[in-house]
Design a protein around this motif. Structure first.
Motif, PDB file in Angstrom:
ATOM      1  N   THR A  46       0.816  -1.203   0.000  1.00 50.11           N
ATOM      2  CA  THR A  46       0.000   0.000   0.000  1.00 50.11           C
ATOM      3  C   THR A  46       0.853   1.258   0.000  1.00 50.11           C
ATOM      4  O   THR A  46       1.893   1.313   0.644  1.00 50.11           O
ATOM      5  N   VAL A  47       0.380   2.263  -0.724  1.00 54.70           N
ATOM      6  CA  VAL A  47       0.992   3.589  -0.746  1.00 54.70           C
ATOM      7  C   VAL A  47       0.014   4.549  -0.087  1.00 54.70           C
ATOM      8  O   VAL A  47      -1.184   4.493  -0.354  1.00 54.70           O
ATOM      9  N   SER A  48       0.495   5.432   0.771  1.00 50.86           N
ATOM     10  CA  SER A  48      -0.312   6.505   1.331  1.00 50.86           C
ATOM     11  C   SER A  48       0.423   7.806   1.040  1.00 50.86           C
ATOM     12  O   SER A  48       1.615   7.932   1.347  1.00 50.86           O
ATOM     13  N   TRP A  49      -0.295   8.780   0.439  1.00 51.21           N
ATOM     14  CA  TRP A  49       0.416   9.955  -0.049  1.00 51.21           C
ATOM     15  C   TRP A  49      -0.518  11.154  -0.097  1.00 51.21           C
ATOM     16  O   TRP A  49      -1.601  11.084  -0.648  1.00 51.21           O
ATOM     17  N   GLN A 108       0.024  -2.260  -4.744  1.00 53.21           N
ATOM     18  CA  GLN A 108      -1.252  -2.772  -5.238  1.00 53.21           C
ATOM     19  C   GLN A 108      -2.428  -1.849  -4.948  1.00 53.21           C
ATOM     20  O   GLN A 108      -3.466  -1.939  -5.592  1.00 53.21           O
ATOM     21  N   PHE A 109      -2.265  -0.977  -3.980  1.00 55.28           N
ATOM     22  CA  PHE A 109      -3.362  -0.150  -3.497  1.00 55.28           C
ATOM     23  C   PHE A 109      -2.788   1.159  -2.994  1.00 55.28           C
ATOM     24  O   PHE A 109      -1.678   1.185  -2.473  1.00 55.28           O
ATOM     25  N   ALA A 110      -3.535   2.255  -3.155  1.00 51.53           N
ATOM     26  CA  ALA A 110      -3.055   3.551  -2.662  1.00 51.53           C
ATOM     27  C   ALA A 110      -4.175   4.306  -1.967  1.00 51.53           C
ATOM     28  O   ALA A 110      -5.330   4.258  -2.393  1.00 51.53           O
ATOM     29  N   LEU A 111      -3.810   4.987  -0.903  1.00 45.34           N
ATOM     30  CA  LEU A 111      -4.687   5.936  -0.227  1.00 45.34           C
ATOM     31  C   LEU A 111      -4.096   7.313  -0.516  1.00 45.34           C
ATOM     32  O   LEU A 111      -2.975   7.613  -0.096  1.00 45.34           O
ATOM     33  N   SER A 139      -7.691   8.177 -15.621  1.00 41.69           N
ATOM     34  CA  SER A 139      -8.232   6.810 -15.721  1.00 41.69           C
ATOM     35  C   SER A 139      -7.554   5.898 -14.704  1.00 41.69           C
ATOM     36  O   SER A 139      -6.531   5.307 -14.981  1.00 41.69           O
ATOM     37  N   TRP A 140      -8.130   5.823 -13.548  1.00 43.25           N
ATOM     38  CA  TRP A 140      -7.704   4.891 -12.507  1.00 43.25           C
ATOM     39  C   TRP A 140      -8.968   4.286 -11.924  1.00 43.25           C
ATOM     40  O   TRP A 140     -10.003   4.950 -11.870  1.00 43.25           O
ATOM     41  N   ARG A 141      -8.887   3.052 -11.456  1.00 43.64           N
ATOM     42  CA  ARG A 141      -9.999   2.464 -10.703  1.00 43.64           C
ATOM     43  C   ARG A 141      -9.887   2.981  -9.284  1.00 43.64           C
ATOM     44  O   ARG A 141      -8.939   2.647  -8.570  1.00 43.64           O
ATOM     45  N   CYS A 142     -10.829   3.819  -8.907  1.00 45.83           N
ATOM     46  CA  CYS A 142     -10.726   4.425  -7.587  1.00 45.83           C
ATOM     47  C   CYS A 142     -12.104   4.823  -7.068  1.00 45.83           C
ATOM     48  O   CYS A 142     -13.093   4.782  -7.785  1.00 45.83           O
ATOM     49  N   HIS A 143     -12.109   5.188  -5.813  1.00 47.79           N
ATOM     50  CA  HIS A 143     -13.294   5.761  -5.189  1.00 47.79           C
ATOM     51  C   HIS A 143     -12.875   7.073  -4.552  1.00 47.79           C
ATOM     52  O   HIS A 143     -11.953   7.072  -3.745  1.00 47.79           O
ATOM     53  N   PRO A 144     -13.479   8.212  -4.919  1.00 49.71           N
ATOM     54  CA  PRO A 144     -14.568   8.340  -5.866  1.00 49.71           C
ATOM     55  C   PRO A 144     -14.147   7.928  -7.273  1.00 49.71           C
ATOM     56  O   PRO A 144     -12.975   7.966  -7.617  1.00 49.71           O
ATOM     57  N   ASP A 145     -15.148   7.561  -8.087  1.00 44.10           N
ATOM     58  CA  ASP A 145     -14.894   7.169  -9.465  1.00 44.10           C
ATOM     59  C   ASP A 145     -14.206   8.318 -10.196  1.00 44.10           C
ATOM     60  O   ASP A 145     -14.572   9.482 -10.033  1.00 44.10           O
ATOM     61  N   ALA A 179     -10.111  15.638  -3.149  1.00 52.25           N
ATOM     62  CA  ALA A 179     -10.707  14.592  -2.318  1.00 52.25           C
ATOM     63  C   ALA A 179      -9.637  13.605  -1.875  1.00 52.25           C
ATOM     64  O   ALA A 179      -8.533  13.590  -2.411  1.00 52.25           O
ATOM     65  N   SER A 180      -9.993  12.800  -0.913  1.00 53.41           N
ATOM     66  CA  SER A 180      -9.194  11.632  -0.586  1.00 53.41           C
ATOM     67  C   SER A 180      -9.706  10.505  -1.471  1.00 53.41           C
ATOM     68  O   SER A 180     -10.892  10.451  -1.789  1.00 53.41           O
ATOM     69  N   ALA A 181      -8.812   9.623  -1.884  1.00 56.09           N
ATOM     70  CA  ALA A 181      -9.220   8.557  -2.790  1.00 56.09           C
ATOM     71  C   ALA A 181      -8.560   7.243  -2.402  1.00 56.09           C
ATOM     72  O   ALA A 181      -7.423   7.217  -1.940  1.00 56.09           O
ATOM     73  N   ALA A 182      -9.309   6.168  -2.595  1.00 56.76           N
ATOM     74  CA  ALA A 182      -8.778   4.814  -2.500  1.00 56.76           C
ATOM     75  C   ALA A 182      -8.579   4.355  -3.940  1.00 56.76           C
ATOM     76  O   ALA A 182      -9.510   4.418  -4.744  1.00 56.76           O
TER      77      ALA A 182
END
Length: 94
Positions: free
Chosen positions: A7-10, A32-35, A44-50, A70-73
Motif C-alpha cells: 500500500t501507498v499513502s500519499w 497494489q493499493f493507494a490511499l 483513468s484509474w480504478r478508484c473511489h470516488p470514481d 478529495a481523498s481517494a482509495a
C-alpha cells in the motif's frame, strides 16, 4: 491465512502530475493499493470516488468552505476489487 497488500499513502497536495508519479511508484515497488489525500480527479484509474465522477471530487472541510480535491482509495493491481463505503465530510459527521 495472511494476505499482504502493498500500500501507498500519499498527500499529493493537489498536484495533477502525482497520478503519473503514482504509476511509476506502482511499477517500481509493486504497490497494489493507494490511499491518496488532497487529490484532483485522475484521467483513468480504478478508484473511489470514481475518476469520471468529477462532482464527487470535493471535500466539505467546514460548512462554509468546499475544497476542490478529495481523498481517494485507488486500485493499482487489477486482481483486487474495491468495495467502497461513502465517506462524510467532517462538517457533516456526527
Amino acid at each position: 491465512m495472511s494476505t499482504e497488500i502493498v500500500t501507498v499513502s500519499w498527500n499529493v497536495q493537489g498536484n495533477p502530475d502525482a497520478w503519473d508519479r503514482l504509476a511509476q511508484i506502482r511499477d517500481q515497488s509493486g504497490a497494489q493499493f493507494a490511499l491518496i489525500q488532497e487529490a484532483r480527479p485522475p484521467r483513468s484509474w480504478r478508484c473511489h470516488p470514481d475518476s469520471a465522477a468529477h462532482g464527487e471530487w470535493n471535500i466539505t472541510a467546514h460548512r462554509d468552505r468546499k475544497r476542490r480535491f478529495a481523498s481517494a482509495a485507488v486500485i493499482l493491481d487489477p486482481a483486487l476489487t474495491l468495495m467502497p463505503v461513502q465517506p462524510q465530510g467532517r462538517a457533516d459527521a456526527k
